[in-house]
Scaffold this motif. Sequence first.
Motif, PDB file in Angstrom:
ATOM      1  N   GLU A 225       0.812  -1.211   0.000  1.00 22.67           N
ATOM      2  CA  GLU A 225       0.000   0.000   0.000  1.00 22.67           C
ATOM      3  C   GLU A 225       0.847   1.263   0.000  1.00 22.67           C
ATOM      4  O   GLU A 225       0.333   2.350  -0.237  1.00 22.67           O
ATOM      5  CB  GLU A 225      -0.945  -0.004   1.204  1.00 22.67           C
ATOM      6  N   GLU A 226       2.134   1.118   0.316  1.00 22.05           N
ATOM      7  CA  GLU A 226       3.053   2.247   0.436  1.00 22.05           C
ATOM      8  C   GLU A 226       2.551   3.280   1.453  1.00 22.05           C
ATOM      9  O   GLU A 226       2.685   4.485   1.268  1.00 22.05           O
ATOM     10  CB  GLU A 226       3.321   2.888  -0.919  1.00 22.05           C
ATOM     11  N   VAL A 227       1.958   2.768   2.507  1.00 21.29           N
ATOM     12  CA  VAL A 227       1.537   3.588   3.644  1.00 21.29           C
ATOM     13  C   VAL A 227       2.286   3.051   4.856  1.00 21.29           C
ATOM     14  O   VAL A 227       1.926   1.994   5.389  1.00 21.29           O
ATOM     15  CB  VAL A 227       0.009   3.525   3.854  1.00 21.29           C
ATOM     16  N   TYR A 228       3.297   3.770   5.288  1.00 21.04           N
ATOM     17  CA  TYR A 228       4.215   3.241   6.299  1.00 21.04           C
ATOM     18  C   TYR A 228       3.859   3.755   7.694  1.00 21.04           C
ATOM     19  O   TYR A 228       4.667   4.377   8.379  1.00 21.04           O
ATOM     20  CB  TYR A 228       5.655   3.573   5.897  1.00 21.04           C
ATOM     21  N   GLN A 264      22.286   0.273   2.759  1.00 25.17           N
ATOM     22  CA  GLN A 264      22.328   1.371   1.792  1.00 25.17           C
ATOM     23  C   GLN A 264      20.941   1.977   1.575  1.00 25.17           C
ATOM     24  O   GLN A 264      20.808   3.210   1.483  1.00 25.17           O
ATOM     25  CB  GLN A 264      22.895   0.860   0.463  1.00 25.17           C
ATOM     26  N   GLN A 265      19.922   1.140   1.516  1.00 20.27           N
ATOM     27  CA  GLN A 265      18.563   1.655   1.331  1.00 20.27           C
ATOM     28  C   GLN A 265      18.115   2.484   2.534  1.00 20.27           C
ATOM     29  O   GLN A 265      17.506   3.544   2.387  1.00 20.27           O
ATOM     30  CB  GLN A 265      17.587   0.498   1.097  1.00 20.27           C
ATOM     31  N   LEU A 266      18.424   1.999   3.722  1.00 21.19           N
ATOM     32  CA  LEU A 266      18.090   2.755   4.936  1.00 21.19           C
ATOM     33  C   LEU A 266      18.885   4.055   5.002  1.00 21.19           C
ATOM     34  O   LEU A 266      18.360   5.095   5.414  1.00 21.19           O
ATOM     35  CB  LEU A 266      18.359   1.893   6.173  1.00 21.19           C
ATOM     36  N   THR A 267      20.157   3.998   4.595  1.00 19.22           N
ATOM     37  CA  THR A 267      20.986   5.203   4.600  1.00 19.22           C
ATOM     38  C   THR A 267      20.408   6.255   3.669  1.00 19.22           C
ATOM     39  O   THR A 267      20.338   7.442   4.013  1.00 19.22           O
ATOM     40  CB  THR A 267      22.430   4.859   4.186  1.00 19.22           C
ATOM     41  N   ALA A 283      11.526   0.776   1.674  1.00 21.71           N
ATOM     42  CA  ALA A 283      11.069   0.157   0.425  1.00 21.71           C
ATOM     43  C   ALA A 283      10.762   1.203  -0.632  1.00 21.71           C
ATOM     44  O   ALA A 283      10.785   0.916  -1.837  1.00 21.71           O
ATOM     45  CB  ALA A 283       9.832  -0.701   0.690  1.00 21.71           C
ATOM     46  N   GLY A 284      10.475   2.422  -0.187  1.00 25.14           N
ATOM     47  CA  GLY A 284      10.217   3.503  -1.134  1.00 25.14           C
ATOM     48  C   GLY A 284      11.394   3.816  -2.032  1.00 25.14           C
ATOM     49  O   GLY A 284      11.215   4.402  -3.113  1.00 25.14           O
ATOM     50  N   GLU A 285      12.611   3.436  -1.610  1.00 23.86           N
ATOM     51  CA  GLU A 285      13.768   3.642  -2.482  1.00 23.86           C
ATOM     52  C   GLU A 285      13.626   2.849  -3.770  1.00 23.86           C
ATOM     53  O   GLU A 285      14.037   3.298  -4.839  1.00 23.86           O
ATOM     54  CB  GLU A 285      15.059   3.246  -1.750  1.00 23.86           C
ATOM     55  N   VAL A 286      13.054   1.650  -3.675  1.00 21.02           N
ATOM     56  CA  VAL A 286      12.852   0.823  -4.871  1.00 21.02           C
ATOM     57  C   VAL A 286      11.850   1.481  -5.809  1.00 21.02           C
ATOM     58  O   VAL A 286      12.083   1.599  -7.026  1.00 21.02           O
ATOM     59  CB  VAL A 286      12.385  -0.597  -4.471  1.00 21.02           C
ATOM     60  N   SER A 287      10.727   1.910  -5.268  1.00 19.67           N
ATOM     61  CA  SER A 287       9.712   2.587  -6.102  1.00 19.67           C
ATOM     62  C   SER A 287      10.268   3.863  -6.705  1.00 19.67           C
ATOM     63  O   SER A 287      10.025   4.163  -7.892  1.00 19.67           O
ATOM     64  CB  SER A 287       8.480   2.909  -5.251  1.00 19.67           C
ATOM     65  N   GLY A 291      10.711   5.047 -10.682  1.00 19.60           N
ATOM     66  CA  GLY A 291       9.891   6.149 -11.175  1.00 19.60           C
ATOM     67  C   GLY A 291       8.441   6.101 -10.803  1.00 19.60           C
ATOM     68  O   GLY A 291       7.605   6.764 -11.425  1.00 19.60           O
ATOM     69  N   VAL A 292       8.100   5.337  -9.734  1.00 16.57           N
ATOM     70  CA  VAL A 292       6.686   5.215  -9.340  1.00 16.57           C
ATOM     71  C   VAL A 292       6.487   5.475  -7.857  1.00 16.57           C
ATOM     72  O   VAL A 292       5.514   5.008  -7.265  1.00 16.57           O
ATOM     73  CB  VAL A 292       6.127   3.829  -9.715  1.00 16.57           C
ATOM     74  N   SER A 293       7.365   6.243  -7.254  1.00  7.53           N
ATOM     75  CA  SER A 293       7.298   6.406  -5.799  1.00  7.53           C
ATOM     76  C   SER A 293       6.092   7.216  -5.369  1.00  7.53           C
ATOM     77  O   SER A 293       5.730   8.211  -5.989  1.00  7.53           O
ATOM     78  CB  SER A 293       8.571   7.115  -5.301  1.00  7.53           C
ATOM     79  N   LYS A 294       5.458   6.772  -4.275  1.00  6.30           N
ATOM     80  CA  LYS A 294       4.367   7.519  -3.656  1.00  6.30           C
ATOM     81  C   LYS A 294       4.768   7.985  -2.255  1.00  6.30           C
ATOM     82  O   LYS A 294       3.962   8.553  -1.534  1.00  6.30           O
ATOM     83  CB  LYS A 294       3.109   6.639  -3.559  1.00  6.30           C
ATOM     84  N   ARG A 295       5.995   7.688  -1.860  1.00 11.38           N
ATOM     85  CA  ARG A 295       6.419   7.978  -0.493  1.00 11.38           C
ATOM     86  C   ARG A 295       6.505   9.472  -0.250  1.00 11.38           C
ATOM     87  O   ARG A 295       7.074  10.194  -1.065  1.00 11.38           O
ATOM     88  CB  ARG A 295       7.783   7.325  -0.226  1.00 11.38           C
TER      89      ARG A 295
END
Length: 295
Positions: A225-228, A264-267, A283-287, A291-295
């Motif tokens: 859901e990309e709602v953290y 690295q992702q957390l950093t 996980a938003g780093e992946v999105s 090119g599809v990030s909602k974070r």
Amino acid sequence: MNIAFIGLGNMGEAIAQNLLKGGHVLTVFNRTKEKADALLQAGAQWAATPAEAVERAEVIFTMVSDDGALRDVTTGEFGFLPALLEGAIHVSCSTIAPDTSRQLAEAHQQRNTVYVACPVFGKPEAAQAAKLWLCTSGNEAGKAKIKPLLELIGQGVYDFGEDVGAANVVKLSGNFLLGCAIEAMAEAFTLAEKNNISRTAVWTFFTDTLFNSPVYKNYGKLVAEEVYQPVGATPALIRKDIRLLLDEAQKALVPMPFGQIVHQQLTATVAKGVKDIDWAGFAGEVSENAGVSKR
């Protein structure tokens, strides 16, 4: 039993509440007194310093943010170690380096007191429901004495022997496994999204079938859901844990490339100033990279 509890963040406050519900006498300390308000209203006593908190305590629980904070409340200027009763047991629930536990256990032994490592797995809501999973290691007699208390706060206790640092190794390993699961789900769900497939539909399918487990269901829902929210632990806090993991891996000559990826992702998340989200928000780093990030 007379218990002291030091460190009243979301996890500590919930654990302390369950100890108080068990009928024990509880004295608490936290750097910010307001965080103790609910406990004080429920019957706990306030102490102005860590040393004051332990004056009559048979068992002392600590749940603080990192190694430095634990050393400060234990052996620092106002630390409680010199004030402990002989035979008192310090139960450390913090996520720290194994060597920190070993050093503190030695300091306790010199004062005829006991240190037991007891890191926990579970979010604050699990702590509130007394559904934590607990790992212990250290002095056998100490572990036996605190077992009835641990049964008040968790749904299961797993012991890892007399090396007091062992439970900390298990805790770091567990956080590593969680991080890898979050990264894997982020990559899979983002691939689905880029192919016009619903992230939540993919999450539902996999958690109903191949990956029907609490980790994939609970963390996977956040990632899909990309709602953290709500925040269990922040990215900065778990970044510290993964750094400790990599330090242990280096000392033991264990290559951990996936650990490097999670770190690295957390950093990146911390560096961008992304705050007030659960640590799974990395996980938003992946999105974002796709090119599809909602974070």
